[in-house]
Design a protein around this motif. Structure first.
Motif, short mmCIF file in Angstrom:
data_model
loop_
_atom_site.label_atom_id
_atom_site.label_comp_id
_atom_site.label_asym_id
_atom_site.label_seq_id
_atom_site.Cartn_x
_atom_site.Cartn_y
_atom_site.Cartn_z
N GLN A 71 2.82 -86.64 28.06
CA GLN A 71 3.87 -86.02 28.84
C GLN A 71 5.08 -86.68 28.99
OE1 GLN A 71 1.00 -85.87 32.37
NE2 GLN A 71 1.32 -83.76 32.60
N LEU A 72 4.82 -88.02 29.17
CA LEU A 72 6.08 -88.86 29.04
C LEU A 72 6.82 -88.89 27.71
CD1 LEU A 72 4.78 -92.00 30.92
CD2 LEU A 72 6.70 -90.43 31.78
N GLN A 73 6.14 -88.80 26.62
CA GLN A 73 6.62 -88.73 25.38
C GLN A 73 7.37 -87.36 25.08
OE1 GLN A 73 3.89 -89.47 21.97
NE2 GLN A 73 3.19 -91.14 22.79
N HIS A 74 7.22 -86.20 25.70
CA HIS A 74 7.86 -85.02 25.57
C HIS A 74 9.04 -85.00 26.39
CE1 HIS A 74 8.15 -80.73 25.75
NE2 HIS A 74 8.60 -80.60 26.90
N ARG A 75 8.93 -85.64 27.56
CA ARG A 75 10.14 -85.91 28.43
C ARG A 75 11.28 -86.79 27.68
NH1 ARG A 75 9.63 -85.70 34.76
NH2 ARG A 75 8.05 -84.09 35.01
N LEU A 76 10.68 -87.89 27.02
CA LEU A 76 11.66 -88.67 26.15
C LEU A 76 12.32 -87.80 25.14
CD1 LEU A 76 12.67 -91.56 25.69
CD2 LEU A 76 10.66 -91.78 23.97
N ARG A 77 11.59 -86.96 24.30
CA ARG A 77 12.06 -86.21 23.38
C ARG A 77 13.22 -85.41 23.85
NH1 ARG A 77 7.06 -86.38 21.00
NH2 ARG A 77 6.35 -84.48 22.04
N ASN A 78 13.15 -84.80 25.09
CA ASN A 78 14.10 -84.00 26.05
C ASN A 78 15.42 -84.68 26.11
OD1 ASN A 78 12.59 -81.38 25.65
ND2 ASN A 78 11.59 -81.88 27.86
N VAL A 79 15.15 -85.83 26.54
CA VAL A 79 16.38 -86.69 26.94
C VAL A 79 17.01 -87.21 25.71
CG1 VAL A 79 16.95 -89.04 27.75
CG2 VAL A 79 15.32 -87.62 29.05
N LEU A 80 16.33 -87.58 24.66
CA LEU A 80 17.16 -88.06 23.25
C LEU A 80 17.37 -86.96 22.18
CD1 LEU A 80 15.03 -91.40 22.84
CD2 LEU A 80 17.39 -90.93 24.17
N GLU A 81 16.78 -86.15 22.26
CA GLU A 81 16.92 -85.08 21.26
C GLU A 81 18.39 -84.56 20.95
OE1 GLU A 81 14.03 -81.96 18.88
OE2 GLU A 81 14.08 -81.95 21.17
N GLY A 82 19.07 -84.73 19.61
CA GLY A 82 20.13 -84.40 19.30
C GLY A 82 21.36 -84.98 19.73
N LYS A 83 21.11 -86.07 20.64
CA LYS A 83 22.17 -86.99 21.16
C LYS A 83 22.36 -88.22 20.56
CE LYS A 83 21.38 -84.99 25.86
NZ LYS A 83 20.08 -84.56 25.70
N LYS A 84 23.73 -88.53 20.34
CA LYS A 84 23.97 -89.90 19.71
C LYS A 84 24.00 -90.76 20.81
CE LYS A 84 27.66 -92.33 17.46
NZ LYS A 84 28.91 -92.44 16.99
N PHE A 85 22.98 -91.94 20.78
CA PHE A 85 22.65 -92.72 21.87
C PHE A 85 22.72 -94.15 21.37
CE2 PHE A 85 18.28 -92.15 19.96
CZ PHE A 85 17.94 -93.29 19.75
N LEU A 86 23.09 -95.03 22.46
CA LEU A 86 22.96 -96.49 22.33
C LEU A 86 21.84 -96.88 23.11
CD1 LEU A 86 23.91 -99.18 21.18
CD2 LEU A 86 25.65 -99.26 23.29
N LEU A 87 20.94 -97.55 22.54
CA LEU A 87 19.77 -98.29 23.25
C LEU A 87 19.62 -99.98 23.05
CD1 LEU A 87 17.26 -98.29 24.77
CD2 LEU A 87 15.83 -97.57 22.78
N VAL A 88 20.01 -100.61 24.32
CA VAL A 88 19.63 -101.87 24.19
C VAL A 88 18.32 -102.17 24.70
CG1 VAL A 88 20.34 -104.24 25.54
CG2 VAL A 88 22.43 -102.29 24.71
#
Length: 825
Positions: free
Chosen positions: A271-288
């Motif tokens: 369930q958490l992986q599904h939520r993570l995909r919703n947060v990141l999908e298609g977005k240009k992100f910076l992760l530290v």
């Protein structure tokens, strides 16, 4: 190393024996004269302990160390003995107030019989005095001088704030420029063209400022503009995928109240992986990913797959001490290796921390000695800052020369070990502060501390001054934390008015573990056995095989479970805890227990299986802090009302509760937290029920109408701090506290769209924090009326960031006058 605070133990014992309250208690129990004899022997030894500590550090004498160790063991037994006097006194009071005839008869025929107890205790006191006198007889052979006052003091400086102000960072402009260039450019991969997601490692040994550099980059305006989504995740020792996902999904997971996070923690990994995909999908992100230690490539590849749904050009910055980790995770042609500061920049940083602004010109001789000290710091900013802080406002040239010439500089060091520099700063602390600092080692690296937990631990361990009418445990803990901040031993410190939040730098945590190693032990899967003389235990991993660890816990005083979603079972209580005769602190948050032994009551938050609270709760007449999660629909309020020493109460995730404390008065309660009680319909917030209440935290309470009910305008609380989570609107009752409210925290209110204009009527407001309110559109138009406001912090409030972005936002001029602003997307 526990010998380094033996003087503070002696001082605590003598203060207790000299106090009027303890004198009365010992007379009641019948051992007053015996304890006065013990006090005389104790004072004779205490007089030379400061000199003994100093000589031990200078000469590293094995014989002197053994002498101090023997005294320490006698002191521990003396502390346990005085606890027995306290317990017997309280037991008599409970029997007097609540005992039935059956209780009194039973007590006469038990080991608690006053005559039997007095005889046994007097015998124990004589034995301890005999042991102490025997050890004390050896003091003269070490040539020790009488120094009975610890003159090491902490010089105060203004509170600093956790966000990185670029002008305060010295010597890192070139490094920042190189990292930003890598972020802005597409990264070419020799095998597959442009990389979809690039990983940029920043490598360097501890204390060099890898995290500070990453923060400078993370908060740069160009970076913010280029990456619509940014996430900062502290990793440290454990590369736990579920924990990392939680932090990426909700960046406020460490800042928000635990009640707001429980729902996410309860989800399965899928369930958490599904939520993570919703947060990141298609977005240009910076992760530290800050402070990566784990070299398990499988875990890194798993995370890499999970975040690969981001848009082209997404980047990851990794900070690590390990080149092998950098090679494993990096996708750029090279890692950015951070070097030490130049001598010129080291001196600039040192001067900033060792002197008040502008006063360094008065002390050219000290500056020259400072240059020699800095050669030994090797350009490491953490070493420079902590040593500078330890010398702050000290102008005696001999003190500076003494620090420069310490033998510890000559000890062999590993390349990544700056412990001598930190150890010197630690040695400059007053004895009482060193012992408090050492207990912070019981929490894992990268732990987000709050002063409530720290105050409870220090208070239970007997490290805080004896209570008075004017000061509480929390007041004293705040003073000690302020002292540690002044000495640069706390990181990312936040002052919320009535409580603090902070972290420890990794190397500072290593130091705490080092100095506490004789009395504190962190239990992990690598633990084979537990030291016989250990006083404090911390279980820092989930699912430990307790049965395989050899235990000898007779003298243990603290047991902690500081890792989320980890708690003890009833089997653990039966096998370990019930044999701990001198236990003072037991934190069973997240416990799986359904029932508890009647012999203990403790911190019970997030114990969602707990059917009922222990019976006879009223007998805990000295209880200061109580946290509750239970299935009960009605709490035993008649029992709770008898807890006249209660200062902190948390009622959390009690989903069946409909009302609280209608008939209950808690005269000393300072902090009240209510969260996750969706059925709650009434809670009387007035001085009739809570005459001393200062801090109120409310979250996830369903219908919020009851917050605005006030029947008696003459009984309005004098609240200083309010924390609100999961609110749709702000309760009108906030206006009642306009003249007293100093701190307002609004966090995780995802549906909140508007702040009321009357917010500007809060004339005493000094601190305003808002986080995780993405729909919040603006601050009150007349916010300039908040003339007392000193700190404004806005995190992850998308609309607010756009309007109030420092220097460039259209509404920035409305708040530019505020002394400290931290506004981040």
């Amino acid at each position: 190393m526990a010998e380094s605070f033996i003087f503070s133990i002696a001082e605590s014992l003598t203060s207790k024996l000299a106090s009027r309250a303890y004198g009365e208690a010992s007379r009641v129990v019948g051992v007053y004269d015996d304890l006065q004899d013990l006090k005389t022997s104790l004072s004779y030894v205490k007089a030379v302990l400061l000199d003994a500590e100093q000589k031990q550090k200078q000469e590293q004498s094995h014989e002197l160390r053994e002498w101090l160790k023997q005294i320490k063991l006698v002191f521990y037994d003396a502390e346990n003995l005085l606890d027995q006097v306290d317990c017997q006194t309280l037991r008599k009071q409970v029997i007097r107030d609540y005992g039935t005839p059956k209780d009194k008869v039973g007590r006469f025929f038990s080991s608690s019989n006053p005559l039997v107890f007095r005889y046994k205790l007097a015998h124990q006191i004589k034995e301890i005095k005999k042991r102490l006198d025997k050890v004390a007889a050896d003091r003269d052979k070490f040539g020790l001088q009488v120094i009975d006052v610890d003159r090491r003091v902490v010089h105060k400086r203004e509170m600093t704030y956790s966000h990185v102000v670029e002008s305060d960072v010295i010597g890192r402009a070139h490094d920042k420029k190189k990292i930003i260039k890598l972020l802005m450019e597409p990264i070419l991969d020799n095998n597959a063209g442009y990389k979809h997601i690039s990983v940029i490692p920043i490598v360097g040994f501890g204390g060099l400022g890898k995290t500070t550099l990453a923060k400078l980059v993370f908060n740069d305006k160009r970076v913010t503009k280029s990456f619509p989504l940014k996430r900062w995740v502290s990793v440290s020792d454990d590369f736990n995928i579920k924990s990392l996902i939680l932090k990426i999904i909700n960046p406020l997971s460490d800042f928000a109240s635990s009640t707001g996070q429980q729902n996410l923690r309860d989800l399965e990994i899928e369930q958490l992986q599904h939520r993570l995909r919703n947060v990141l999908e298609g977005k240009k992100f910076l992760l530290v990913l800050d402070d990566v230690w784990n070299e398990n490539r499988v875990k890194w590849v798993e995370l890499q797959h999970l975040i690969s749904v981001g848009a082209q050009g997404s980047k990851v910055i990794v900070t690590t001490r390990s080149q092998s980790i950098a090679s494993m995770m990096g996708t750029v042609a090279y890692s950015h290796h951070l070097k030490g500061l130049s001598p010129k920049n080291s001196l600039r940083l040192f001067v900033r921390w060792a002197f008040k602004e502008g006063e360094e010109g008065k002390y050219p001789d000290l500056i020259e000695i400072g240059r020699e000290i800095l050669k030994k710091c090797k350009g490491v900013p953490l070493a420079v800052r902590t040593l500078g802080s330890s010398l702050f406002s000290k102008h005696d040239i001999q003190e500076w020369e003494s620090l420069r010439d310490k033998e510890i500089w000559n000890l062999p060091q590993k390349e990544d070990d700056i412990l001598p520099a930190l150890k010197l700063s630690y040695d400059e602390m007053p004895s009482y502060l060193r012992q408090c600092f050492a207990l912070l080692s019981l929490y894992p690296k990268n732990h987000h501390f709050n002063s409530f937990d720290v105050a409870s631990l220090w208070g239970a361990a007997g490290l805080l001054p004896l209570q008075s009418k004017d000061k509480t445990t929390l007041d004293d803990a705040h003073q000690y934390l302020s002292d540690l901040m002044t000495r640069s031993f706390l990181n990312d410190a936040l002052d919320f008015g009535t409580f603090y939040g902070f972290k420890l730098h990794d190397l500072v945590h290593d130091l705490a573990v080092y100095v506490a190693r004789d009395m504190c032990q962190l239990v992990s899967s690598n633990t084979q056995d537990i030291s016989e003389n250990v006083l404090h235990l911390s279980f820092v991993e989930n699912g430990l095989p307790y049965s395989s660890i050899k235990t000898s816990l007779q003298g243990v005083r603290s047991i902690l479970f500081p890792v989320d979603n980890q708690g003890a079972s009833e089997a653990f209580l039966d096998a370990w805890v019930l044999n701990c005769k001198y236990l003072r602190y037991l934190d069973l948050s997240d416990s799986t227990c359904e029932t508890l032994p009647e012999s203990i009551v403790l911190r019970l938050d997030r114990c969602s299986n707990l059917e009922t609270l222990p019976k006879k709760l009223r007998k805990l007449i000295s209880l200061q802090r109580l946290e509750i999660t239970t299935k009960q629909s009605i709490l035993p309020e008649s029992d709770i009302a008898k807890l006249n020493c209660l200062e902190h109460l948390c009622v959390q995730n009690c989903v069946n509760l409909e009302s609280l404390f209608v008939e209950t008065r808690l005269p000393k309660l300072r902090t009240l937290e209510v969260g996750g009680c969706a059925s709650l319909k009434s809670l009387p917030l007035d001085t009739h029920h809570f005459p001393q209440l200062e801090t109120l935290a409310i979250s996830g309470v369903g219908n919020e109408d009851w917050l605005d009910r006030s029947e008696d305008t003459n009984a309005v609380l004098r609240l200083k701090t309010i924390v609100l989570s999961e609110m749709v609107t702000l309760p009108h009752s906030l206006q009642q506290y306009a003249s007293t409210l100093q701190t307002l925290v609004i966090v995780g209110c995802y549906e909140l769209e508007v702040l009321p204009e009357w917010l500007s009527n809060l004339s005493s407001l000094k601190f305003l924090f808002m986080g995780g309110c993405p729909k919040l559109k603006s601050l009150p138009s007349d916010i300039h009326r908040l003339t007392s406001l000193q700190v404004l912090r806005i995190l992850n409030c998308t609309e607010l960031y756009r309007k109030y972005e420092p220097q460039v936002g259209e509404c920035w001029p409305m708040i530019s006058h505020i002394k400290h602003t931290d506004i981040r997307k």
